[in-house]
Design a protein around this motif. Sequence first.
Motif, PDB file in Angstrom:
ATOM      1  N   HIS A 280     -19.645  -7.628  13.731  1.00 33.05           N
ATOM      2  CA  HIS A 280     -21.076  -7.858  13.628  1.00 33.05           C
ATOM      3  C   HIS A 280     -21.491  -7.894  12.148  1.00 33.05           C
ATOM      4  N   GLY A 281     -21.880  -9.055  11.690  1.00 32.11           N
ATOM      5  CA  GLY A 281     -22.303  -9.202  10.295  1.00 32.11           C
ATOM      6  C   GLY A 281     -21.275  -9.907   9.439  1.00 32.11           C
ATOM      7  N   GLY A 282     -20.035 -10.007   9.936  1.00 28.63           N
ATOM      8  CA  GLY A 282     -19.011 -10.760   9.223  1.00 28.63           C
ATOM      9  C   GLY A 282     -18.322 -10.017   8.089  1.00 28.63           C
ATOM     10  N   GLY A 283     -18.646  -8.730   7.924  1.00 27.86           N
ATOM     11  CA  GLY A 283     -18.032  -7.965   6.830  1.00 27.86           C
ATOM     12  C   GLY A 283     -16.544  -7.769   7.018  1.00 27.86           C
ATOM     13  N   LEU A 284     -16.136  -7.635   8.245  1.00 32.86           N
ATOM     14  CA  LEU A 284     -14.707  -7.478   8.546  1.00 32.86           C
ATOM     15  C   LEU A 284     -14.298  -8.594   9.491  1.00 32.86           C
ATOM     16  N   GLU A 285     -13.299  -9.333   9.073  1.00 29.42           N
ATOM     17  CA  GLU A 285     -12.833 -10.433   9.909  1.00 29.42           C
ATOM     18  C   GLU A 285     -11.470 -10.082  10.481  1.00 29.42           C
ATOM     19  N   ILE A 286     -11.432  -9.875  11.795  1.00 26.27           N
ATOM     20  CA  ILE A 286     -10.157  -9.486  12.412  1.00 26.27           C
ATOM     21  C   ILE A 286      -9.435 -10.776  12.791  1.00 26.27           C
ATOM     22  N   ASN A 287      -8.761 -11.333  11.812  1.00 27.92           N
ATOM     23  CA  ASN A 287      -8.084 -12.623  11.993  1.00 27.92           C
ATOM     24  C   ASN A 287      -6.562 -12.425  11.898  1.00 27.92           C
ATOM     25  N   LEU A 288      -5.848 -13.512  11.933  1.00 27.81           N
ATOM     26  CA  LEU A 288      -4.384 -13.431  11.944  1.00 27.81           C
ATOM     27  C   LEU A 288      -3.799 -12.785  10.669  1.00 27.81           C
ATOM     28  N   PRO A 289      -4.266 -13.178   9.471  1.00 25.08           N
ATOM     29  CA  PRO A 289      -3.711 -12.518   8.277  1.00 25.08           C
ATOM     30  C   PRO A 289      -3.904 -11.000   8.309  1.00 25.08           C
ATOM     31  N   LEU A 290      -5.027 -10.549   8.830  1.00 32.01           N
ATOM     32  CA  LEU A 290      -5.248  -9.103   8.898  1.00 32.01           C
ATOM     33  C   LEU A 290      -4.381  -8.490  10.004  1.00 32.01           C
ATOM     34  N   SER A 291      -4.452  -9.043  11.198  1.00 34.59           N
ATOM     35  CA  SER A 291      -3.734  -8.437  12.333  1.00 34.59           C
ATOM     36  C   SER A 291      -2.224  -8.450  12.112  1.00 34.59           C
ATOM     37  N   LEU A 292      -1.692  -9.576  11.650  1.00 37.48           N
ATOM     38  CA  LEU A 292      -0.241  -9.622  11.417  1.00 37.48           C
ATOM     39  C   LEU A 292       0.131  -8.674  10.283  1.00 37.48           C
ATOM     40  N   GLY A 293      -0.717  -8.600   9.286  1.00 32.90           N
ATOM     41  CA  GLY A 293      -0.468  -7.651   8.195  1.00 32.90           C
ATOM     42  C   GLY A 293      -0.414  -6.233   8.727  1.00 32.90           C
ATOM     43  N   LEU A 294      -1.354  -5.897   9.596  1.00 31.53           N
ATOM     44  CA  LEU A 294      -1.377  -4.539  10.153  1.00 31.53           C
ATOM     45  C   LEU A 294      -0.118  -4.262  10.980  1.00 31.53           C
ATOM     46  N   VAL A 295       0.247  -5.214  11.828  1.00 32.42           N
ATOM     47  CA  VAL A 295       1.435  -5.003  12.675  1.00 32.42           C
ATOM     48  C   VAL A 295       2.689  -4.897  11.805  1.00 32.42           C
ATOM     49  N   TRP A 296       2.808  -5.785  10.839  1.00 31.94           N
ATOM     50  CA  TRP A 296       4.009  -5.754   9.980  1.00 31.94           C
ATOM     51  C   TRP A 296       4.058  -4.436   9.176  1.00 31.94           C
ATOM     52  N   ALA A 297       2.896  -3.981   8.743  1.00 28.35           N
ATOM     53  CA  ALA A 297       2.841  -2.709   8.002  1.00 28.35           C
ATOM     54  C   ALA A 297       3.277  -1.558   8.899  1.00 28.35           C
ATOM     55  N   ILE A 298       2.823  -1.591  10.135  1.00 26.66           N
ATOM     56  CA  ILE A 298       3.194  -0.527  11.082  1.00 26.66           C
ATOM     57  C   ILE A 298       4.703  -0.553  11.338  1.00 26.66           C
ATOM     58  N   LEU A 299       5.256  -1.753  11.521  1.00 26.64           N
ATOM     59  CA  LEU A 299       6.700  -1.843  11.793  1.00 26.64           C
ATOM     60  C   LEU A 299       7.508  -1.345  10.601  1.00 26.64           C
ATOM     61  N   CYS A 300       7.081  -1.714   9.413  1.00 27.81           N
ATOM     62  CA  CYS A 300       7.807  -1.254   8.209  1.00 27.81           C
ATOM     63  C   CYS A 300       7.718   0.262   8.082  1.00 27.81           C
ATOM     64  N   ALA A 301       6.544   0.809   8.319  1.00 24.18           N
ATOM     65  CA  ALA A 301       6.399   2.270   8.241  1.00 24.18           C
ATOM     66  C   ALA A 301       7.242   2.947   9.321  1.00 24.18           C
ATOM     67  N   ASP A 302       7.328   2.318  10.467  1.00 22.47           N
ATOM     68  CA  ASP A 302       8.146   2.877  11.568  1.00 22.47           C
ATOM     69  C   ASP A 302       9.624   2.973  11.185  1.00 22.47           C
ATOM     70  N   VAL A 303      10.162   1.879  10.681  1.00 20.94           N
ATOM     71  CA  VAL A 303      11.612   1.897  10.389  1.00 20.94           C
ATOM     72  C   VAL A 303      11.905   2.871   9.247  1.00 20.94           C
ATOM     73  N   LEU A 304      10.954   2.973   8.340  1.00 22.31           N
ATOM     74  CA  LEU A 304      11.146   3.916   7.236  1.00 22.31           C
ATOM     75  C   LEU A 304      11.047   5.363   7.739  1.00 22.31           C
ATOM     76  N   THR A 305      10.180   5.569   8.712  1.00 24.83           N
ATOM     77  CA  THR A 305      10.046   6.913   9.292  1.00 24.83           C
ATOM     78  C   THR A 305      11.329   7.317  10.024  1.00 24.83           C
ATOM     79  N   ASP A 306      11.934   6.373  10.699  1.00 25.78           N
ATOM     80  CA  ASP A 306      13.237   6.651  11.331  1.00 25.78           C
ATOM     81  C   ASP A 306      14.237   7.120  10.280  1.00 25.78           C
ATOM     82  N   LEU A 307      14.254   6.373   9.194  1.00 22.56           N
ATOM     83  CA  LEU A 307      15.188   6.684   8.099  1.00 22.56           C
ATOM     84  C   LEU A 307      14.922   8.086   7.545  1.00 22.56           C
ATOM     85  N   GLU A 308      13.663   8.376   7.377  1.00 28.59           N
ATOM     86  CA  GLU A 308      13.253   9.684   6.841  1.00 28.59           C
ATOM     87  C   GLU A 308      13.787  10.819   7.717  1.00 28.59           C
ATOM     88  N   TYR A 309      13.553  10.684   9.030  1.00 29.56           N
ATOM     89  CA  TYR A 309      13.898  11.804   9.914  1.00 29.56           C
ATOM     90  C   TYR A 309      15.397  11.925  10.159  1.00 29.56           C
TER      91      TYR A 309
END
Lengths: 510, 377
Positions: free
Chosen positions: A153-182
């Motif tokens: 609402h208002g256009g301040g945040l655009e939940i588009n593909l660059p954002l969503s894919l960025g978020l998913v890819w960031a989560i996956l990278c953090a996940d694999v690194l967390t596996d490594l950590e533990y």
Amino acid sequence: METITRINHYTAYRPRPFTREERATVTILFGGLTWKHERLIQGVMHNLGYKAQPLPNITRADLDAGKELIDVGACCPTIFTTGNLVNFLKSEMAAHGRDEVVKRYVFLTAGACGPCRFGQYHESYTMALDGLGLRDFRLFLLAQNQLDQGATHGGGLEINLPLSLGLVWAILCADVLTDLEYMTRPYEVIPGETDRVLRESIEYLYDVFRNRPQAKLRGGKLKIFAWHVLTDYFTDALREVRRRWASIRVDRLRVKPKVKITGEFWLQTHEGEGNYNIKRWLEQEGAEVIPPPIAVWLDYLLHSPITSEEWKGAERDRKKIALIRALEHIYHFVYNRFRKALGGLPYELPDQEELKQLAKPFYHYELRGGEGHMLVGKALYAYRHKKAHMICELSPYSCMPNTMSIGAMANVLGRYPDLLYAPIEVKGDAEVHALSRCQMILTEAKRRAQAEFEEVLAKTGLTLEAIRRYEERHPEVQRSTYRIPHYGYAGTAANYIIHLARKMGRSVAA
Amino acid sequence: MGIPKVLNIWSTHQFWVGFLTALGIAPENIVFSSDTSEEQYREYGKGRGTVDCCYPVKCMSGHYGELIFGQKKKIDILLSPMIYSLPSFLRGHVLDTLTCTRVMAGPENIKAGFLKERDVFAENGIRYVSPFVSLGEPQKVPKQLYLALKDVLDLSEDETARAVEAGYRALEAFNQKMRQKSREILTWCARHDHPCILVLARPYHMDPGIGHEIEAELQAHGFPILWMQYFPIDDDLMQWLFGEEIRAGRIKSPFDISDVWPSSYSSNTNEILWGAKVAARFPWITCVLRFSSYECGMDQPTYTPTQKIVEASGTLYFKFGDLDATKPAGSIKIRVETIVHYVGKYSPDIIRRKLAALPPGCPLLEETTPESAPLAA
């Protein structure tokens, strides 16, 4: 109209618009994951020109603050996360004043989970905002199952593909690194090395996400999607992380029970006082923890529509199912690329169909809310494949879906009485009780890990001295990035000995 | 065929009776368990619980046990459906009509208590059947019930589909009858300017062992009681109550609750919120009773919004929360006296103010249909 205005009927919270022009001055607050995931997500947001900031990590004080402002009977993730937002806003109001806080921040949170209370967290947030006198503070919901939701609402945040894919890819990278950590920290030779390299790696990956090439984020959706799937940009970065990680020396002869963490999404993901720091506590108690990747949850969300779409049977729906299956393959392909870039060390994602089939006699796969059948499926998966000695399931007190699957686990334990299962109910303020309950099961898990270790020593005919001598001659096996295959034992030490025995040319059956 | 009378069976029992009789099962061979009671749990459910949770789910062990061990004529099949969604009158106006996560999964939890050591169903010659059923999506139901019951009842797909239709017809007829009865009560209240009390609760609070018959205590004081589930939804009444708000663009239809509850996924929650809106507007509902069971996670986020909706128009609101196995008779008595006092004292003013906020032409006052027989009140 006049008749309506005589009674001012109640209306739910509606945020005022967050406009595009405000992007440069308004900070988007978010939270609810681990500091690693949040830092990489921050990189994604910065990359797209947003000001973004994760909330501070959860503390016990957040529980108290949350309890003060929302209705009684809430589950502890609701209370903790509400209190977390409340305490942050309070401190900002003290520093900058109420109006400045309302102007300066918006809060973004996940919503739309369906039947579970998780999808109604925002009701608690808005109640807390009322309590703080911040009704005009802006809070927006992010659906978990749509990559392209358009502008808020208002256009301040655009939940588009660059954002969503960025978020998913960031989560996956953090996940694999967390596996490594533990899988590294319990065996590190120099205490603190893992955490040090982890911090450096996350900062390095933050820069990677922060600097995603803008040219690749423009154009058609297919082009943006294809770049994310096929590029070496992220895998090269993970290879660099692996190179840094290789400097950590480990001692895999430490006999440790492997404890798989399952449970309610927030509690199992969280690292901090919200779940009594139970993952660190388990490590201090001598265990190796298998953390729960968020990737499994995303996989579940992706896979779930198939079961309901299958009922329809129309041609159009068959095409939809085929599309979802294709997306699943791509998703696994990406995750496996990330794993491979880290030397194949992070755990593979469990097959959703297998989880479904394992849980089937005990918990119907179409029952939604929380992790559904996955809690039963994951426990059986770890047990059947000997991935862990013990399951530690973290459930919030009064969690609706989790209490049902914990109940169903009674049936599982009736059939598999040697499955070590510790369902831990977390209220947030009953630490001793929860940890001592976990410790009881952990004691048996330790005994099993030790027995397994001794069995393997006997089976291979190796002695600890012989292994140490081999390690001296082959220091690469003590690198944290040296991969030990799974030979059918749950424990790292047992698999390590089998592996070395084979390297030494001994014939050992797995 | 034994059916545990629990959870959303309270709002869908007519479907199951209609469905099973259409399949040729004689009505006398369809057995529901008794109302919930502490004795029932002690005698039949003790030791079968697998986890501590809300009482409406926990008490199911007693219902299962009663059907297995407590029938003079042994049952052959224990039917405990996992009801995933409900056929709510709000469907199409809300995001979804799902059941609570505990309600839908309750059978999986409770059956574990009868299987964990040995198969109690098999030992007693009983087939346990627990179909996953989306009653809110009628097009899915024939296939779901066919797959679950074909081997148990030797069914064909066609006869299952026909029986499902019969089940929905029976449910709809029952609901309409109940709404008509409610309308008669409201008409009587409107014509006599008499206050009425609306209960906002989940269907299973109608179970005397879950809701503890609190509303009956108030009815004894002369106040007609209506349950939100059976409030009349006739267009004339809805337009009178919500028409101006629809025309003002606040809501899209009388059944739109997005103005008060955007996360409208849960069927019973949605209906409670809608009931609160109705109570806030309907003049002769001067008091709302809210029932909620201990540890109800679905109710928890609704406590404040519901109260605020109701009280916005000055309507009285009384909540009986944390209801559990034991009936708190003493505290109920004291609170009932308080409620009676307030309803008696403030109702005339509440009715007057709410009437003034609505357009003229209440359909209940203009009705030409004969008024129902005088109420007990």
